[in-house]
Design a protein around this motif. Structure first.
Motif, short mmCIF file in Angstrom:
data_model
loop_
_atom_site.label_atom_id
_atom_site.label_comp_id
_atom_site.label_asym_id
_atom_site.label_seq_id
_atom_site.Cartn_x
_atom_site.Cartn_y
_atom_site.Cartn_z
N ASP A 72 32.95 -13.97 3.46
CA ASP A 72 34.17 -14.56 4.04
C ASP A 72 34.16 -16.07 3.75
N ASP A 132 27.24 -21.02 6.40
CA ASP A 132 26.01 -20.31 6.04
C ASP A 132 26.24 -19.42 4.82
N ASP A 133 27.50 -19.09 4.53
CA ASP A 133 27.80 -18.36 3.29
C ASP A 133 27.37 -19.18 2.06
N VAL A 162 28.34 -10.29 3.84
CA VAL A 162 28.11 -11.34 4.84
C VAL A 162 29.44 -11.84 5.42
N GLY A 163 30.44 -10.96 5.41
CA GLY A 163 31.74 -11.32 5.98
C GLY A 163 32.40 -10.07 6.53
N ASP A 173 23.77 -15.46 7.33
CA ASP A 173 23.96 -14.95 5.96
C ASP A 173 22.73 -15.17 5.07
#
Ligand SMILES: [Ca+2]
Length: 291
Positions: free
Chosen positions: A9, A15-16, A117-118, A228
């Protein structure tokens, strides 16, 4: 070599960016192959900014896609605007994320692992996709044939009826999570909100590192919680115990409101992880990978 697709996302949190750096570096070193990254949120800067980030990492061979039908318009624009100002690309130059997933899985010679991770509407769309110009196979056939394992940062597993952002914060996220978890034929490892919360990384970066600048754009210049990057390092190590976790196996369900439940069963297809080491073990590992 293990091959991965990432769903992110990108832009909602920072953190992505840490997770993308870890993957990009492992890809660049030839330790893994990243077949593509699909963004499951949408603003005008989405794909151009991830493209530019990957260009700075030196891995422009990783294709980027974006959910062009995403109903969720990010309200808080942070690092994406500055990064996309450094390229002439627009979202129109990139493939729809569901098509990117289909293409990456169909083209892969071997097993594929998917990291999420989203939000889960893109992977749900890929799973339920019909044959098209990319492949005569349905998404379900492609997943059964090629997708060996799925890693999801999502859910809150230290309680029943857990509620976590990626699975239940918006109606489209609830639909995506419920649809995907209900229909997925592949094993899934979950890393829940409770694992990364309050575990800070990114605080050791040099001030002129573009990853630091992205974190700072988000208001996290002194570090950010590590949901993430913890999922990505767990997946790259590929062994829960070596990565510092205990495992609880069983059956996960996510209801239509995105609320998660778990029934323990040693033979179940799902598992969630529980930290087995002190927080410094994980933060040192992640900081060492990104500086
Ligand atoms: Ca995320």
């Amino acid at each position: 070599m293990r091959t991965f697709i990432l769903g992110t996302d990108w832009g909602e949190d920072s953190d992505d960016c840490v997770a993308v750096r870890i993957l990009a570096r492992a890809h660049k070193k030839g330790e893994i192959k990243v077949l593509g990254m699909g963004i499951n949120t949408l603003i005008e800067y989405s794909a151009p900014s991830l493209y530019r980030f990957l260009e700075k990492e030196g891995v422009l061979d990783i294709p980027v896609g974006v959910d062009k039908n995403c109903p969720h318009q990010i309200q808080r624009v942070t690092y994406q605007k500055r990064l996309s100002a450094e390229t002439d690309k627009t979202n129109d130059d990139f493939e729809d994320a569901v098509r990117l997933y289909r293409r990456a899985i169909a083209k892969s010679d071997g097993d594929v692992e998917i990291l999420e991770v989203g939000f889960l509407q893109v992977i749900a769309g890929a799973l339920l996709s019909q044959p098209d110009d990319i492949s005569p196979k349905s998404g379900m056939e492609l997943f059964c044939e090629k997708v060996k394992k799925i890693w999801i940062m999502g859910g809150k597993w230290d309680q029943q009826a857990g509620r976590e952002y990626n699975l239940c914060n918006y109606p489209f996220a609830q639909r995506g999570a419920h649809t995907f978890i209900t229909n997925c034929p592949c094993p899934i490892t979950f890393l829940g909100w409770e694992i990364g919360n309050q575990l800070i990384t990114g605080d050791k970066l040099s001030k002129d590192d573009f990853l630091h600048l992205a974190l700072a754009d988000h208001g996290s210049g002194s570090g950010r919680e590590s949901w993430d990057p913890m999922l990505v390092t767990l997946a790259l190590i590929g062994d829960n115990e070596k990565a510092g976790y205990n495992t609880v196996k069983g059956f996960a369900t996510v209801n239509e409101q995105g609320v998660n439940f778990f029934t323990e069963d040693g033979n179940g297809p799902h598992e969630y992880v529980v930290k087995a080491r002190p927080d410094s073990f994980y933060s040192d590992m992640i900081n060492n990978l990104i500086v």
